[in-house]
Motif scaffolding. Sequence first.
Motif, PDB file in Angstrom:
ATOM      1  N   UNK A 117       1.535 -36.560  26.078  1.00 58.16           N
ATOM      2  CA  UNK A 117       0.619 -35.523  25.436  1.00 58.16           C
ATOM      3  C   UNK A 117      -0.710 -36.181  25.073  1.00 58.16           C
ATOM      4  N   UNK A 118      -1.862 -35.514  25.679  1.00 61.12           N
ATOM      5  CA  UNK A 118      -3.173 -36.214  25.153  1.00 61.12           C
ATOM      6  C   UNK A 118      -3.844 -35.019  24.404  1.00 61.12           C
ATOM      7  N   UNK A 119      -4.945 -35.622  23.724  1.00 61.66           N
ATOM      8  CA  UNK A 119      -5.860 -34.788  23.088  1.00 61.66           C
ATOM      9  C   UNK A 119      -6.610 -33.799  23.989  1.00 61.66           C
ATOM     10  N   UNK A 120      -7.083 -32.895  23.852  1.00 57.97           N
ATOM     11  CA  UNK A 120      -8.026 -32.105  24.733  1.00 57.97           C
ATOM     12  C   UNK A 120      -9.502 -32.497  24.684  1.00 57.97           C
ATOM     13  N   UNK A 121     -10.040 -32.708  25.864  1.00 60.99           N
ATOM     14  CA  UNK A 121     -11.472 -33.229  25.896  1.00 60.99           C
ATOM     15  C   UNK A 121     -12.166 -31.844  26.441  1.00 60.99           C
ATOM     16  N   UNK A 122     -13.257 -31.395  25.408  1.00 57.81           N
ATOM     17  CA  UNK A 122     -14.158 -30.322  26.101  1.00 57.81           C
ATOM     18  C   UNK A 122     -14.829 -30.903  27.183  1.00 57.81           C
ATOM     19  N   UNK A 123     -15.485 -29.744  28.031  1.00 55.10           N
ATOM     20  CA  UNK A 123     -16.050 -29.999  29.018  1.00 55.10           C
ATOM     21  C   UNK A 123     -16.075 -29.564  30.319  1.00 55.10           C
ATOM     22  N   UNK A 124     -16.605 -29.355  31.402  1.00 52.48           N
ATOM     23  CA  UNK A 124     -16.513 -28.861  32.680  1.00 52.48           C
ATOM     24  C   UNK A 124     -16.080 -29.683  33.591  1.00 52.48           C
ATOM     25  N   UNK A 125     -15.392 -29.551  34.304  1.00 52.87           N
ATOM     26  CA  UNK A 125     -14.912 -30.332  35.706  1.00 52.87           C
ATOM     27  C   UNK A 125     -16.217 -30.772  36.477  1.00 52.87           C
ATOM     28  N   UNK A 126     -16.597 -31.904  36.805  1.00 53.43           N
ATOM     29  CA  UNK A 126     -17.850 -32.104  37.492  1.00 53.43           C
ATOM     30  C   UNK A 126     -17.727 -31.311  38.821  1.00 53.43           C
ATOM     31  N   UNK A 127     -16.991 -31.176  39.538  1.00 49.74           N
ATOM     32  CA  UNK A 127     -17.164 -30.509  40.891  1.00 49.74           C
ATOM     33  C   UNK A 127     -17.505 -28.739  40.615  1.00 49.74           C
ATOM     34  N   UNK A 128     -17.141 -28.548  39.552  1.00 49.46           N
ATOM     35  CA  UNK A 128     -17.548 -27.008  39.254  1.00 49.46           C
ATOM     36  C   UNK A 128     -18.915 -26.822  38.880  1.00 49.46           C
ATOM     37  N   UNK A 129     -19.542 -27.737  38.080  1.00 51.73           N
ATOM     38  CA  UNK A 129     -20.658 -27.869  37.616  1.00 51.73           C
ATOM     39  C   UNK A 129     -21.887 -28.708  38.206  1.00 51.73           C
ATOM     40  N   UNK A 130     -21.580 -29.699  38.819  1.00 54.48           N
ATOM     41  CA  UNK A 130     -22.433 -30.656  39.395  1.00 54.48           C
ATOM     42  C   UNK A 130     -23.479 -29.792  40.350  1.00 54.48           C
ATOM     43  N   UNK A 131     -23.092 -29.062  41.291  1.00 58.86           N
ATOM     44  CA  UNK A 131     -23.861 -28.357  42.298  1.00 58.86           C
ATOM     45  C   UNK A 131     -24.749 -27.316  41.572  1.00 58.86           C
ATOM     46  N   UNK A 132     -24.714 -27.089  40.456  1.00 56.06           N
ATOM     47  CA  UNK A 132     -25.558 -26.059  39.773  1.00 56.06           C
ATOM     48  C   UNK A 132     -27.177 -26.834  39.405  1.00 56.06           C
ATOM     49  N   UNK A 133     -27.023 -28.097  39.339  1.00 53.86           N
ATOM     50  CA  UNK A 133     -27.998 -28.744  39.033  1.00 53.86           C
ATOM     51  C   UNK A 133     -28.923 -29.240  40.226  1.00 53.86           C
ATOM     52  N   UNK A 134     -30.070 -29.240  40.160  1.00 51.57           N
ATOM     53  CA  UNK A 134     -31.065 -29.736  41.167  1.00 51.57           C
ATOM     54  C   UNK A 134     -30.694 -31.127  41.898  1.00 51.57           C
ATOM     55  N   UNK A 135     -30.652 -31.342  43.072  1.00 49.11           N
ATOM     56  CA  UNK A 135     -30.333 -32.598  43.684  1.00 49.11           C
ATOM     57  C   UNK A 135     -30.919 -33.763  42.873  1.00 49.11           C
ATOM     58  N   UNK A 136     -32.262 -33.638  42.679  1.00 51.12           N
ATOM     59  CA  UNK A 136     -33.024 -34.556  41.985  1.00 51.12           C
ATOM     60  C   UNK A 136     -32.383 -35.123  40.579  1.00 51.12           C
ATOM     61  N   UNK A 137     -31.499 -34.325  40.151  1.00 53.24           N
ATOM     62  CA  UNK A 137     -30.960 -34.779  38.879  1.00 53.24           C
ATOM     63  C   UNK A 137     -29.513 -35.637  38.909  1.00 53.24           C
ATOM     64  N   UNK A 138     -28.825 -35.603  40.153  1.00 54.39           N
ATOM     65  CA  UNK A 138     -27.729 -36.044  40.425  1.00 54.39           C
ATOM     66  C   UNK A 138     -27.583 -37.568  40.455  1.00 54.39           C
ATOM     67  N   UNK A 139     -28.798 -38.349  40.548  1.00 51.32           N
ATOM     68  CA  UNK A 139     -28.870 -39.634  40.343  1.00 51.32           C
ATOM     69  C   UNK A 139     -28.475 -40.228  39.024  1.00 51.32           C
ATOM     70  N   UNK A 228     -14.005 -36.539  36.497  1.00 53.16           N
ATOM     71  CA  UNK A 228     -15.181 -36.688  35.135  1.00 53.16           C
ATOM     72  C   UNK A 228     -15.328 -35.333  34.450  1.00 53.16           C
ATOM     73  N   UNK A 229     -15.738 -35.218  33.175  1.00 50.90           N
ATOM     74  CA  UNK A 229     -16.030 -33.613  32.798  1.00 50.90           C
ATOM     75  C   UNK A 229     -17.642 -33.920  32.358  1.00 50.90           C
ATOM     76  N   UNK A 230     -18.119 -32.799  32.792  1.00 48.64           N
ATOM     77  CA  UNK A 230     -19.726 -32.686  32.444  1.00 48.64           C
ATOM     78  C   UNK A 230     -19.951 -31.860  30.922  1.00 48.64           C
ATOM     79  N   UNK A 231     -20.768 -32.149  30.279  1.00 47.03           N
ATOM     80  CA  UNK A 231     -21.176 -31.463  28.946  1.00 47.03           C
ATOM     81  C   UNK A 231     -22.169 -30.067  29.516  1.00 47.03           C
ATOM     82  N   UNK A 232     -21.361 -28.811  28.988  1.00 47.70           N
ATOM     83  CA  UNK A 232     -21.972 -27.815  29.298  1.00 47.70           C
ATOM     84  C   UNK A 232     -23.420 -27.623  28.557  1.00 47.70           C
ATOM     85  N   UNK A 233     -24.468 -27.129  29.441  1.00 50.82           N
ATOM     86  CA  UNK A 233     -25.735 -27.002  28.747  1.00 50.82           C
ATOM     87  C   UNK A 233     -26.648 -27.931  28.798  1.00 50.82           C
ATOM     88  N   UNK A 234     -26.306 -29.258  29.216  1.00 50.91           N
ATOM     89  CA  UNK A 234     -27.326 -30.542  29.261  1.00 50.91           C
ATOM     90  C   UNK A 234     -28.169 -30.299  30.128  1.00 50.91           C
TER      91      UNK A 234
END
Length: 349
Positions: A117-139, A228-234
């Motif tokens: 049993x582990x602590x819950x980490x807030x965040x959004x799975x990267x596969x769900x959110x990464x594509x919503x960012x412009x390609x130029x920010x993926x670096x 990986x998890x991404x911070x929402x709204x960043x």
Amino acid sequence: MELHAIERPANAFQQVLTERQILAVARRAFGPNTLVRSAMELGGGMYNTTYRLGLADRAEPVILRVAPEPARQFRSERELMRAEYASVPWLAPIADLMPRVLASDFTQSVIGRDWMIQSFLPGVPAPQLLGSYPKGTHSAFFRRIGKIAAAVHAVAGPWFGPITGPGHTRWSEAVVTSLHLIAEDVESCGLDAADLRKAADAAQAGAQVLDEVAVPRLLTGDLWTVNTLLAGGAPVPTICGVLDMDRTWWGDPEADWPTRMARAKQDERLSFFEACPGARGHCAGPVAAARVRGAAPRRAAPGAAPARQPGRCTGFLSGGGSGVVRARLLKVKGASPGRGGALRVDRVR
């Protein structure tokens, strides 16, 4: 208890828990009066069975991860949860990104399986959110993965091979042993393992080259977008969590899964090497390059498959359950990969 489970065939590799089993685990971990309000099974993986639990006396949910029954585990993937537990002190450089272990039980006396049993980490799975960012920010995202990998690779270990052993004094021994275990898994499912046996022979023949790697380094085993998890709204994709470090190994950073994945395409992912130049440095000379693309393979972690990309410094794919070999085995065993499983198989093909 409000229980939500993913529908799978009865013979699926990942086996669900009953309400009674979940309650028994929670009470072993937190006391006999513990009440479980909800249990939501989570997709995204192919090995452990994972739930988000809502407990009556806790404001934050917790994550229950349950290993396959011992009889269902492959020879090349024995006791991965125990390996992750043993890895925690070694992963101290990235501890701020990882969940905390709240409870664990490897006695198998409660439900016949290892669990944690582990602590819950807030965040959004990267596969769900990464594509919503412009390609130029993926670096920035891939550069951060490189920084995480570099921090892990900086940790030196006592031997080559699995974190919990058996350990090997030479890198070639760990590679050959791993390949033979994978071959046995393939053959146990009635599949042809001739290619794997040939790869093991090639690794043995090229042992002198492989053994240029003298210092065992900690490998993430499976670090990439799905872990990986991404911070929402960043404003740019910002990693706030790293999950499922159960395929760590002692070996050569050039054989680590993220090192291979960073070279899979000539795009923003190459920013990985701006933060993790050590892996790229392994390809500096003709002899070093031969280590990873010639007859002698790189680390083949449990479930690995040979990377046939001549002239590229990739060698063998590490990453355990991410390999096509394991995908074939699970198909034979009747596994249902679910949402995450499809992602893992597709990324290797």
